[in-house]
Design an enzyme around this catalytic site. Structure first.
Site, PDB file in Angstrom:
ATOM      1  N   ASP A 108      -2.186  -1.532  -3.966  1.00  0.00           N
ATOM      2  CA  ASP A 108      -2.538  -0.166  -4.318  1.00  0.00           C
ATOM      3  C   ASP A 108      -1.240   0.625  -4.353  1.00  0.00           C
ATOM      4  O   ASP A 108      -0.719   1.023  -3.313  1.00  0.00           O
ATOM      5  CB  ASP A 108      -3.516   0.401  -3.280  1.00  0.00           C
ATOM      6  CG  ASP A 108      -3.854   1.866  -3.529  1.00  0.00           C
ATOM      7  OD1 ASP A 108      -3.419   2.409  -4.573  1.00  0.00           O
ATOM      8  OD2 ASP A 108      -4.534   2.470  -2.683  1.00  0.00           O
TER       9      ASP A 108
ATOM     10  N   HIS B  79     -12.010   1.671  -4.432  1.00  0.00           N
ATOM     11  CA  HIS B  79     -11.250   0.784  -5.308  1.00  0.00           C
ATOM     12  C   HIS B  79     -12.066  -0.478  -5.562  1.00  0.00           C
ATOM     13  O   HIS B  79     -12.919  -0.849  -4.753  1.00  0.00           O
ATOM     14  CB  HIS B  79      -9.931   0.356  -4.656  1.00  0.00           C
ATOM     15  CG  HIS B  79      -8.967   1.458  -4.406  1.00  0.00           C
ATOM     16  ND1 HIS B  79      -7.809   1.617  -5.140  1.00  0.00           N
ATOM     17  CD2 HIS B  79      -8.958   2.455  -3.477  1.00  0.00           C
ATOM     18  CE1 HIS B  79      -7.134   2.656  -4.679  1.00  0.00           C
ATOM     19  NE2 HIS B  79      -7.816   3.186  -3.672  1.00  0.00           N
TER      20      HIS B  79
ATOM     21  N   TYR C  18       0.869  -1.175   0.000  1.00  0.00           N
ATOM     22  CA  TYR C  18       0.000   0.000   0.000  1.00  0.00           C
ATOM     23  C   TYR C  18       0.909   1.229   0.000  1.00  0.00           C
ATOM     24  O   TYR C  18       1.427   1.645   1.038  1.00  0.00           O
ATOM     25  CB  TYR C  18      -0.931  -0.010   1.208  1.00  0.00           C
ATOM     26  CG  TYR C  18      -1.798   1.227   1.344  1.00  0.00           C
ATOM     27  CD1 TYR C  18      -2.407   1.786   0.227  1.00  0.00           C
ATOM     28  CD2 TYR C  18      -2.008   1.825   2.577  1.00  0.00           C
ATOM     29  CE1 TYR C  18      -3.199   2.922   0.344  1.00  0.00           C
ATOM     30  CE2 TYR C  18      -2.810   2.956   2.711  1.00  0.00           C
ATOM     31  CZ  TYR C  18      -3.396   3.500   1.595  1.00  0.00           C
ATOM     32  OH  TYR C  18      -4.185   4.629   1.712  1.00  0.00           O
TER      33      TYR C  18
END
Length: 269
Positions: free
Chosen positions: A155, A259, A111
């Site tokens: 991500d 998302h 992330y």
């Protein structure tokens, strides 16, 4: 032997656990990598995952912020919870997983910091942090050895290609698509030996979005998306990739994350 990995910035795993359960029941990936779980390890909803048939978990959580988790039907061996930039943030976890057919996969779950609003590291510490984080990621290589390989998902908070955003020209000065970010991410990928699996199956001239802002009154109608979520692999695993699926419809689920999940399917034969 089929093997599937899904990645999803869930934006609070406890809040959206009903959506996760729905997703697992419908798509049944072998491994699910979550980002932005937003809970400490002892608050992670492990019992709900076990009930869904996912007995194996590697968690790197943080109260209220960040957090990554890798959940699987198959046994996992924790490799590393790496701290980047000395910030104490929970933004990475890596595991080893048996992918079947004699294949062993080292799986990184990331992330990457979003970077704030102002794309100037001199005045925006969040953007400086993002660039420093990416610089440290250069140490990770797409290791491969015979039947063993590496997969990196998560991500990454950067949409590198012009077709990874709704408007290249309008977003050139917007964090996530500025040249310093896009060129930096592509350089990281190339120099690390990584293959962008999403673009192996979906040609670079076609648009791909995995994120749509909560600010849009009608996200589907305006369709101002970005591809912030990625799946990369070492070169020896890419020939076994048989599908990439971006679950756009998940953005329209009840109380969704901004998302959507991305699934990579492999056939290791």
């Amino acid at each position: 032997m089929p093997f599937t990995i899904a990645t999803w910035n869930i934006n609070s795993v406890r809040l959206r656990m009903p959506l996760v359960e729905q997703f697992l029941e419908r798509y049944s990936p072998d491994v699910l990598c979550l980002q932005e779980t937003k809970c400490a390890d002892d608050q992670f909803p492990a019992a709900a995952f076990r009930k869904a048939g996912y007995e194996h978990m590697a968690i790197h959580g943080q109260k209220g912020y960040h957090g990554v988790a890798t959940i699987a039907r198959r046994p996992l061996k924790l490799v590393e919870k790496r701290e980047f930039c000395g910030m104490g943030d929970s933004r990475h976890i890596s595991v080893s997983v048996d992918a079947g057919a004699g294949r062993s996969v080292l799986l990184h779950n990331f992330y990457v910091p979003a970077g704030g609003d102002e794309p100037d590291p001199a005045i925006n510490p969040k953007f400086r942090h993002k660039l420093d984080f990416l610089a440290e990621m250069h140490a990770l290589r797409a290791e491969e050895n015979g039947n063993s390989g590496t997969i990196l998902v998560g991500d990454l908070n950067i949409a590198p290609l012009e077709t990874d955003v709704w408007s290249h020209k309008q977003l050139l000065k917007v964090v996530s698509h500025t040249p310093v970010e896009t060129e930096g991410l592509e350089r990281l990928r190339r120099e690390g030996g990584w293959v962008d699996l999403m673009r192996e199956k979906i040609p670079p001239e076609e648009k791909i979005f995995t994120w749509w802002s909560y600010r849009a009154k009608d996200w589907a109608l305006s369709d101002r998306g970005r591809r912030l979520d990625h799946i990369w692999s070492s070169p020896n695993l890419s020939p076994s990739l048989n599908r990439i699926e971006v679950l756009r419809e998940a953005r329209g689920w009840d109380r969704p994350s901004d998302h959507v999940p991305v699934i990579a399917g492999f056939d290791f034969g």
